[in-house]
Design an enzyme around this catalytic site. Structure first.
Site, short mmCIF file in Angstrom:
data_model
loop_
_atom_site.label_atom_id
_atom_site.label_comp_id
_atom_site.label_asym_id
_atom_site.label_seq_id
_atom_site.Cartn_x
_atom_site.Cartn_y
_atom_site.Cartn_z
NE ARG A 126 98.98 46.48 6.62
CZ ARG A 126 98.39 45.44 7.17
NH1 ARG A 126 98.21 45.42 8.50
NH2 ARG A 126 97.98 44.43 6.44
CE1 TYR A 174 75.41 68.02 -12.07
CE2 TYR A 174 76.74 67.50 -14.01
CZ TYR A 174 76.61 68.07 -12.76
OH TYR A 174 77.69 68.70 -12.17
NE ARG A 229 74.87 56.54 -10.09
CZ ARG A 229 74.81 57.74 -10.67
NH1 ARG A 229 74.41 57.83 -11.93
NH2 ARG A 229 75.13 58.83 -9.99
#
Length: 429
Positions: free
Chosen positions: A22, A363, A309
């Site tokens: 489901r 990054y 985060r």
């Protein structure tokens, strides 16, 4: 709360083999996340917080993915594969070899109940021991018990058996006390049940629920512990249920924080991970989302519209303001990061001021590496500056607005990368 709270050896068997049809997902159900943490990890963390670390996770559908996660994040636990899903009793029997020499208590839990707490597991085990029980089932009372197996008691309120809803009589269907799927077993006494499993039911499956009737027939003592907060037994089988569990977990933690002296200005518009610790007199403004593990000190102001985060440490008297995002950063006391900034993989000193629009470019999309930025005490960064990591700003360094900083800036120095301003007369004409 990592210390062993129990005087007796305890291990858990976590049932995590199901597909979760489901959920409509390619991902195993138990790897779906709340606050960036998979469902099975919440269950394992609750067990670990009572001192049960060497747990056994029964995996099946995409079991290699679950095993990879367990190996990386719960290294003392192990996985056992259930190649055919023949019922919960069959699933537990997969752990027999791992437990053959184990002399202690075995908890059996489903891997999709992220709301279960260490406190409830501790009470459950204490109830089992104080009642000198051999098999204890954790039950809960629901106004609407549809879909759950029912706890059938005799006239003296002893637990007689557990009956799955599809096998219930009309009278048994009216019972509101349900089986949560969590058990505590004196393993050496009752382990032979898993050698004597039978599948004489409508689904031709081997049910662990049959252990209650088996124990009674074999003169073992059984008991049922009624869960104080039935929400903790909430199992996840669909995306709406995942969202509901998130709401329950979040509100539970917000209430705990407020009881501990944190101001949550608008609880209905704030999400904070239960793995985040916040000190007294800190104020969390609306539309703040705090994920993962974090530690926030006293007298801070966070938000509105802030996003942490995870893996952040924020010391006392810090301001994290509008539309600021932090990740894997340590911010020391009396520092302001007030507007529209991204601070990632950064050590920020005390008494630092970070101007609006500051970005730590941490990054490298070519190498996939993430580099560190260090900002020492007393530094001041002008608006719309970019700090290209790896880079270090010395104590009391000053970065001019609009600068792109690619090299270290020494203490008390000005860092400036700005083209001379030009004016072209009558350009518009």
């Amino acid at each position: 709360m990592s210390q062993n709270l129990l005087s007796e050896n305890v291990k858990a068997v976590i049932l995590a083999a199901g597909k979760g049809t489901r959920m409509k997902s390619q991902k195993p159900k138990v790897l779906h996340e709340i606050f960036n943490k998979p469902l099975v990890s919440w269950v394992l963390s609750a067990c670990e917080n009572i001192g049960a670390f060497e747990n056994i996770v029964i995996v099946g559908h995409k079991g290699e993915d679950v095993q990879d996660f367990i190996n990386k994040n719960h290294p003392k636990s192990s996985c056992v594969f259930q190649r055919e899903q023949l019922g919960t009793g069959h699933a537990v029997s997969m752990a027999k070899e791992n437990l053959k020499d184990f002399n202690g208590l075995v908890l059996i839990l489903n891997g999709d109940i992220p709301l279960i707490t260490a406190e409830s597991l501790k009470k459950f085990i204490e109830f089992h021991k104080s009642n000198k029980s051999d098999v204890t089932i954790m039950s809960a009372v629901f106004d609407n018990p549809a879909g759950y197996g029912r706890i059938v008691r005799d006239k003296e309120s002893n637990v007689k058996e557990i009956v799955e809803q599809k096998d219930c009589t009309p009278e048994q269907n009216k019972i509101q006390e349900i089986n949560t799927g969590t058990y505590c077993l004196d393993w050496q006494k009752v382990k032979r049940f898993f050698d004597e499993l039978k599948n004489n039911n409508s689904q031709n499956e081997y049910y662990v629920t049959d252990i209650i009737a088996w124990a009674n027939e074999n003169a073992f003592k059984t008991a049922a512990y009624v869960l104080e907060n039935s929400n903790e037994s909430f199992g996840i089988n669909s995306r709406p249920q995942l969202a509901e569990a998130f709401k329950i977990m979040n509100l539970r933690h917000l209430n705990k924080l407020m009881d501990e002296g944190v101001t949550i200005v608008s609880p209905e518009n704030t999400e904070i991970s239960p793995e985040t610790i916040i000190g007294e007199d800190t104020v969390i403004f609306p539309h703040t989302f705090i994920n993962g593990k974090n530690e926030i000190g006293k007298n801070c102001k966070i938000g509105p519209f802030s996003h942490l985060r995870g893996d952040c440490t924020i010391e006392d008297f810090v301001k994290i303001g509008n539309f600021v995002e932090l990740k894997k950063s340590h911010v020391k006391s009396h520092t302001n990061i007030s507007h529209l900034s991204y601070i990632g993989d950064t050590e920020v000193g005390a008494n630092v001021n970070i101007g609006a629009g500051t970005i730590t470019a941490n990054y490298n999309s070519m190498t996939k590496a993430k580099n560190k930025t260090t900002i020492k005490n007393g530094a001041s960064i002008g608006s719309n500056a970019v700090l290209v990591a790896p880079v270090e700003l010395g104590e009391n360094a000053f970065i001019a607005a609009g600068s792109v900083i690619t090299k270290d800036v020494g203490a008390n120095a000005l860092g400036l990368t700005r083209s001379p301003q030009k004016e072209i007369k009558n350009y518009v004409k």
